[in-house]
Design a protein around this motif. Structure first.
Motif, PDB file in Angstrom:
ATOM      1  N   LEU A  13      89.651 -27.310  77.135  1.00 16.46           N
ATOM      2  CA  LEU A  13      88.810 -27.322  78.333  1.00 16.46           C
ATOM      3  C   LEU A  13      89.632 -27.904  79.474  1.00 16.46           C
ATOM      4  O   LEU A  13      90.066 -29.052  79.412  1.00 16.46           O
ATOM      5  CB  LEU A  13      87.549 -28.154  78.086  1.00 16.46           C
ATOM      6  CG  LEU A  13      86.539 -28.244  79.219  1.00 16.46           C
ATOM      7  CD1 LEU A  13      86.035 -26.864  79.628  1.00 16.46           C
ATOM      8  CD2 LEU A  13      85.363 -29.126  78.806  1.00 16.46           C
ATOM      9  N   GLU A  59      85.278 -31.645  83.508  1.00 16.38           N
ATOM     10  CA  GLU A  59      85.586 -31.387  82.091  1.00 16.38           C
ATOM     11  C   GLU A  59      84.688 -32.231  81.187  1.00 16.38           C
ATOM     12  O   GLU A  59      84.094 -31.726  80.229  1.00 16.38           O
ATOM     13  CB  GLU A  59      87.059 -31.690  81.807  1.00 16.38           C
ATOM     14  CG  GLU A  59      88.018 -30.738  82.468  1.00 16.38           C
ATOM     15  CD  GLU A  59      89.469 -31.183  82.369  1.00 16.38           C
ATOM     16  OE1 GLU A  59      89.763 -32.181  81.648  1.00 16.38           O
ATOM     17  OE2 GLU A  59      90.322 -30.551  83.011  1.00 16.38           O
ATOM     18  N   THR A  60      84.569 -33.514  81.493  1.00 19.78           N
ATOM     19  CA  THR A  60      83.718 -34.408  80.696  1.00 19.78           C
ATOM     20  C   THR A  60      82.263 -33.973  80.752  1.00 19.78           C
ATOM     21  O   THR A  60      81.571 -33.934  79.725  1.00 19.78           O
ATOM     22  CB  THR A  60      83.865 -35.861  81.194  1.00 19.78           C
ATOM     23  OG1 THR A  60      85.230 -36.257  81.055  1.00 19.78           O
ATOM     24  CG2 THR A  60      82.965 -36.806  80.409  1.00 19.78           C
ATOM     25  N   SER A  63      81.707 -30.942  78.623  1.00 16.84           N
ATOM     26  CA  SER A  63      81.758 -31.326  77.207  1.00 16.84           C
ATOM     27  C   SER A  63      80.479 -32.020  76.777  1.00 16.84           C
ATOM     28  O   SER A  63      79.952 -31.767  75.689  1.00 16.84           O
ATOM     29  CB  SER A  63      82.945 -32.254  76.944  1.00 16.84           C
ATOM     30  OG  SER A  63      84.144 -31.557  77.059  1.00 16.84           O
ATOM     31  N   ASP A  64      79.975 -32.910  77.637  1.00 15.43           N
ATOM     32  CA  ASP A  64      78.742 -33.640  77.312  1.00 15.43           C
ATOM     33  C   ASP A  64      77.516 -32.730  77.349  1.00 15.43           C
ATOM     34  O   ASP A  64      76.580 -32.908  76.562  1.00 15.43           O
ATOM     35  CB  ASP A  64      78.534 -34.797  78.288  1.00 15.43           C
ATOM     36  CG  ASP A  64      79.547 -35.923  78.110  1.00 15.43           C
ATOM     37  OD1 ASP A  64      80.281 -35.917  77.093  1.00 15.43           O
ATOM     38  OD2 ASP A  64      79.599 -36.800  78.990  1.00 15.43           O
ATOM     39  N   ASP A  68      79.971 -28.998  71.024  1.00 14.32           N
ATOM     40  CA  ASP A  68      81.126 -28.242  70.540  1.00 14.32           C
ATOM     41  C   ASP A  68      80.792 -27.339  69.359  1.00 14.32           C
ATOM     42  O   ASP A  68      81.463 -26.330  69.145  1.00 14.32           O
ATOM     43  CB  ASP A  68      82.255 -29.176  70.116  1.00 14.32           C
ATOM     44  CG  ASP A  68      82.902 -29.888  71.291  1.00 14.32           C
ATOM     45  OD1 ASP A  68      82.772 -29.402  72.425  1.00 14.32           O
ATOM     46  OD2 ASP A  68      83.539 -30.928  71.070  1.00 14.32           O
ATOM     47  N   ASP A  81      80.685 -22.533  72.169  1.00 16.20           N
ATOM     48  CA  ASP A  81      80.617 -23.552  73.218  1.00 16.20           C
ATOM     49  C   ASP A  81      81.343 -23.082  74.483  1.00 16.20           C
ATOM     50  O   ASP A  81      80.869 -23.297  75.603  1.00 16.20           O
ATOM     51  CB  ASP A  81      81.187 -24.882  72.728  1.00 16.20           C
ATOM     52  CG  ASP A  81      82.642 -24.792  72.290  1.00 16.20           C
ATOM     53  OD1 ASP A  81      82.988 -23.859  71.533  1.00 16.20           O
ATOM     54  OD2 ASP A  81      83.435 -25.656  72.700  1.00 16.20           O
ATOM     55  N   ARG A  85      79.587 -22.648  78.167  1.00 16.63           N
ATOM     56  CA  ARG A  85      80.116 -23.371  79.337  1.00 16.63           C
ATOM     57  C   ARG A  85      80.486 -22.399  80.458  1.00 16.63           C
ATOM     58  O   ARG A  85      80.170 -22.624  81.629  1.00 16.63           O
ATOM     59  CB  ARG A  85      81.325 -24.213  78.936  1.00 16.63           C
ATOM     60  CG  ARG A  85      80.945 -25.405  78.081  1.00 16.63           C
ATOM     61  CD  ARG A  85      82.148 -26.199  77.613  1.00 16.63           C
ATOM     62  NE  ARG A  85      81.698 -27.284  76.759  1.00 16.63           N
ATOM     63  CZ  ARG A  85      82.235 -27.587  75.591  1.00 16.63           C
ATOM     64  NH1 ARG A  85      83.277 -26.902  75.121  1.00 16.63           N
ATOM     65  NH2 ARG A  85      81.759 -28.591  74.880  1.00 16.63           N
ATOM     66  N   CYS A 115      87.640 -22.643  79.247  1.00 19.71           N
ATOM     67  CA  CYS A 115      86.735 -23.227  78.257  1.00 19.71           C
ATOM     68  C   CYS A 115      87.169 -22.959  76.824  1.00 19.71           C
ATOM     69  O   CYS A 115      86.532 -23.447  75.885  1.00 19.71           O
ATOM     70  CB  CYS A 115      85.316 -22.687  78.472  1.00 19.71           C
ATOM     71  SG  CYS A 115      84.640 -23.044  80.102  1.00 19.71           S
TER      72      CYS A 115
END
Length: 128
Positions: A13, A59-60, A63-64, A68, A81, A85, A115
């Protein structure tokens, strides 16, 4: 008029500021709009501030926001995932162009979001 750029990433990512590369792809006399399009289902393009810490925050946040694992599509190629995204952000942005320059706001940049990396991707710039 269309130009194809190549974008490479080193992480699964990644958010990269591609504003300067897109600007260089514009004809000097261009007026109208530039559409920046990524022809991939696990990458995206968006407009936001290009500050390095914010790129990491994006990015964080992605991810949150998106787990995943645990997706039905993972049984095929283990990258659901990345698809989710990329869907949240979208495959393109359109930016006004005046006298060959991108007409972005003071803090706006064109961001490429990988991603499902690391990969080398195509990024298309269409001017009309």
């Amino acid at each position: 008029m269309a130009t194809e750029l190549s974008v490479s990433t080193d992480e699964r990512l990644s958010v990269l500021n591609v504003t300067d590369r897109v600007a260089k792809a514009l004809p000097a006399d261009a007026d109208g709009t530039a559409t920046v399009f990524v022809p991939h289902t696990t990458a995206a393009v968006t407009v936001n501030e290009g500050e390095s810490r914010l790129l990491g925050d994006i990015e964080t946040g992605l991810s949150d926001l998106v787990a995943d694992e645990g997706w039905a599509h993972d049984r095929i190629d283990d990258n659901a995932d990345a698809h989710v995204r990329a869907t949240l952000l979208g495959p393109s942005v359109t930016v006004p162009v005046s006298d060959g320059d991108l007409a972005l706001g003071t803090w706006q940049s064109i961001l490429f979001v990988e991603c499902d990396g690391p990969r080398t991707r195509s990024l298309e710039v269409h001017v009309s």
